[in-house]
Design a protein around this motif. Structure first.
Motif, PDB file in Angstrom:
ATOM      1  N   ASN A 151       3.523  29.256  56.349  1.00 36.27           N
ATOM      2  CA  ASN A 151       3.684  30.662  56.719  1.00 36.27           C
ATOM      3  C   ASN A 151       3.506  31.595  55.536  1.00 36.27           C
ATOM      4  OD1 ASN A 151       4.165  29.951  59.373  1.00 36.27           O
ATOM      5  ND2 ASN A 151       6.388  29.869  59.118  1.00 36.27           N
ATOM      6  N   SER A 160       1.425  31.033  53.095  1.00 37.11           N
ATOM      7  CA  SER A 160      -0.036  31.100  52.932  1.00 37.11           C
ATOM      8  C   SER A 160      -0.659  32.012  53.985  1.00 37.11           C
ATOM      9  CB  SER A 160      -0.645  29.699  53.033  1.00 37.11           C
ATOM     10  OG  SER A 160      -0.110  28.842  52.056  1.00 37.11           O
ATOM     11  N   LEU A 161      -0.158  31.936  55.220  1.00 33.82           N
ATOM     12  CA  LEU A 161      -0.693  32.785  56.283  1.00 33.82           C
ATOM     13  C   LEU A 161      -0.391  34.256  56.026  1.00 33.82           C
ATOM     14  CD1 LEU A 161       0.169  30.643  59.439  1.00 33.82           C
ATOM     15  CD2 LEU A 161      -2.097  31.066  58.478  1.00 33.82           C
ATOM     16  N   ILE A 214      -2.950  35.290  53.440  1.00 32.19           N
ATOM     17  CA  ILE A 214      -4.282  35.395  54.049  1.00 32.19           C
ATOM     18  C   ILE A 214      -4.365  36.635  54.936  1.00 32.19           C
ATOM     19  CG2 ILE A 214      -5.854  34.300  55.701  1.00 32.19           C
ATOM     20  CD1 ILE A 214      -4.836  31.590  54.653  1.00 32.19           C
ATOM     21  N   GLY A 215      -3.306  36.868  55.731  1.00 33.72           N
ATOM     22  CA  GLY A 215      -3.307  38.032  56.609  1.00 33.72           C
ATOM     23  C   GLY A 215      -3.353  39.339  55.843  1.00 33.72           C
ATOM     24  N   ALA A 225      -6.185  32.045  66.135  1.00 35.30           N
ATOM     25  CA  ALA A 225      -4.876  31.492  65.780  1.00 35.30           C
ATOM     26  C   ALA A 225      -4.321  30.633  66.911  1.00 35.30           C
ATOM     27  CB  ALA A 225      -3.907  32.628  65.446  1.00 35.30           C
ATOM     28  N   LEU A 257      -1.630  27.134  66.079  1.00 34.74           N
ATOM     29  CA  LEU A 257      -0.539  27.608  65.218  1.00 34.74           C
ATOM     30  C   LEU A 257       0.697  27.895  66.061  1.00 34.74           C
ATOM     31  CD1 LEU A 257      -2.345  30.171  62.845  1.00 34.74           C
ATOM     32  CD2 LEU A 257      -1.566  27.870  62.275  1.00 34.74           C
ATOM     33  N   SER A 263       4.156  31.379  63.273  1.00 34.83           N
ATOM     34  CA  SER A 263       3.091  31.396  62.262  1.00 34.83           C
ATOM     35  C   SER A 263       1.975  32.355  62.658  1.00 34.83           C
ATOM     36  CB  SER A 263       2.526  29.981  62.079  1.00 34.83           C
ATOM     37  OG  SER A 263       3.524  29.095  61.649  1.00 34.83           O
ATOM     38  N   LEU A 279       0.778  35.787  60.606  1.00 38.82           N
ATOM     39  CA  LEU A 279      -0.616  36.055  60.226  1.00 38.82           C
ATOM     40  C   LEU A 279      -1.062  37.415  60.734  1.00 38.82           C
ATOM     41  CD1 LEU A 279      -3.453  35.196  59.184  1.00 38.82           C
ATOM     42  CD2 LEU A 279      -3.812  34.126  61.423  1.00 38.82           C
TER      43      LEU A 279
END
Length: 503
Positions: A17, A19-20, A23-24, A50, A55, A59, A63
């Motif tokens: 999460n 990392s997401l 990224i988001g 997604a 996901l 999560s 994102l």
């Protein structure tokens, strides 16, 4: 709420999460910087992906929330650097942001935008954590008549913008309201301003309008400048980073505007355009003693930035606590929740605490990530101004055409965009500001919709418009905004006459 927040941080700080969220935020900044994409389209593009990737709900929401908040940051880049707002909330940013960039202060302007956005969003996240249940009850008290009164107050706030040329600002606002009326009247089925053209039956889409008015007209002005003087009149890059004393000079502005944005964002259907307009006009009334707003004043940039990002965060309050989307973007997020068979509302915090808490915790994390991402890169983004016109003009044109076509897949939308762009170019050549046109379009559409709903509920009786204390309070505030400057000027003149007589 603190229990949900602690549980939410446990969810949001997992490697996946976290990392997401990163990224988001990065993708959202990219989507927001491209005119015509914005948070709604960015979320709509990635939401099915997604879900397809399997996901978990928390999560996927982390994102998509990162994309939303990142786009609010990214949309300011094109507003400041190119005078092309990425969405309605960024229109007010162009008023002082682009003049700062033209003076060689693009880097400090982008840096101040990042700081103001961070502080405004942080204030709103704290308010979301502390006051969500209370404010959700206040939001429920707003019906169509109260929203119409709020629009009247917003129009009264715009009177502050009419300082140097009230006639032109008033005309531009009326033009915006008229553009909002183009199309088939949903209540009566009557065609309004369509001239029998099927392409206008659905009205002029906001993205087409904003890209045409700002992007295409800016392209025409850049071409005119290139023909006259080549690239010799390009703005200098100047200083790269914002100074601490410049930020501190705007601290009161940022705090006031953050609170304004937070309160307005809790009202479903208002959005960042209303919040940024009210914050800017309020700050201009309070702080613009030298008449520098609209000419490149740091406070004029900080006010809409803080308000818009605060409004974006507080729009989650009606979504999470009532199941009512507070903006167009949160309406798409509501669709994402329903895709996972999650019904937002009071029971969401007990039935799906990992989702509700994870989203709130991800707002804290994403806000810090966005500040760390945007503040150091302000100088890199500012170098866009050093690109020669023969490269920059085709690039902006490409963004405009792609942004409109990917939304509508219809050549007529491009033709309308070009016609609107020529119209915007003519307005700018005659000294009209484009911001009142956009605000008239947004506020006029909201005012008409809520007026129709209120009258329909009352059987046509206008008494419903002033039947509540909230409506009366907003009307009184609107009258005070219009009358106070006149009374103040009369009081100052009387004091000067008295002092002269005494002397």
């Amino acid at each position: 709420m603190f229990d949900y927040l602690i549980q939410g941080f446990g969810v949001a700080l997992t490697p996946l999460n976290l990392s997401l969220a990163l990224i988001g935020a990065t993708l959202g900044t990219f989507f927001g910087a491209l005119p015509g994409i914005g948070p709604i389209n960015g979320i709509a593009i990635l939401m099915p992906l997604a879900y397809t990737l399997g996901l978990p709900a928390e999560s996927a929401l982390i994102l998509l929330t990162g994309i939303y908040t990142g786009a609010e940051y990214g949309g300011r880049m094109s507003s400041i650097l190119l005078n092309v707002p990425g969405d309605a909330g960024a229109v007010m940013t162009t008023l002082d942001g682009h003049p700062l960039a033209r003076r060689g202060l693009a880097g400090p302007a982008l840096g101040l935008s990042a700081v103001a956005s961070f502080v405004g969003a942080t204030l709103s996240i704290l308010g979301l954590t502390l006051f969500a249940p209370l404010l959700s009850k206040v939001a429920v008290m707003f019906g169509p008549s109260e929203f119409f009164a709020l629009m009247v107050f917003a129009f009264a706030s715009m009177a502050v913008m009419m300082g140097h040329d009230p006639l032109k600002t008033g005309i531009a606002t009326v033009l915006g309201v008229m553009i909002a009326m183009i199309g088939v009247d949903s209540s009566t089925g009557i065609m309004r301003y369509t001239f029998g053209q099927p392409a206008l039956f659905d009205g002029i889409d906001f993205v087409v309008l904003i890209i045409g008015l700002f992007a295409v007209s800016e392209i025409l002005l850049m071409l005119e400048q290139a023909v006259r003087s080549g690239d010799s009149d390009m703005p200098k890059l100047g200083r790269i980073f914002i100074r601490l004393k410049e930020v501190m000079a705007c601290r009161a502005t940022i705090l006031r505007s953050g609170v304004i944005g937070f309160v307005i964002g809790t009202l479903p259907g208002t959005g960042g355009s209303v919040a940024s307009a009210v914050a800017y006009t309020t700050e201009k009334r309070i702080s613009d003693r030298e008449g520098t707003f609209g000419k490149g004043d740091m406070r004029g940039l900080a006010a809409p930035e803080a308000a818009n990002n605060a409004s974006a965060v507080s729009s989650f309050i009606p979504l999470l606590t009532l199941g009512i989307p507070g903006s167009g973007t949160t309406a798409v997020l509501l669709g994402a929740l329903m895709l996972y068979n999650i019904t937002p509302g009071p029971l969401m915090f007990t039935q799906h605490p990992e989702v509700a808490g994870g989203v709130i915790a991800s707002l804290y994390i994403g806000n810090i990530v966005l500040l760390a991402l945007n503040l150091p890169l302000a100088g890199v983004f500012a170098r866009v101004l050093t690109i020669p016109s023969w490269v920059l003009v085709p690039f902006v044109a490409l963004l405009a055409f792609v942004g409109v076509y990917q939304l509508h897949s219809d050549p007529m939308a491009i033709y309308i965009m070009l016609a609107v762009g020529v119209f915007g170019y003519v307005l700018r050549k005659f000294g009209f500001s484009l911001a009142p046109v956009i605000l008239g379009y947004v506020l006029g559409g909201l005012a008409e919709t809520n007026l129709r709903r209120a009258l329909a509920m009352s059987g046509g009786s206008p008494d419903v418009l002033w039947s509540s204390g909230i409506s009366l309070g907003l009307y009184a505030a609107a009258i005070a905004l219009l009358v106070a400057p006149w009374l103040l000027s009369r009081f100052i003149d009387d004091r000067r006459v008295g002092q002269a007589d005494t002397g």
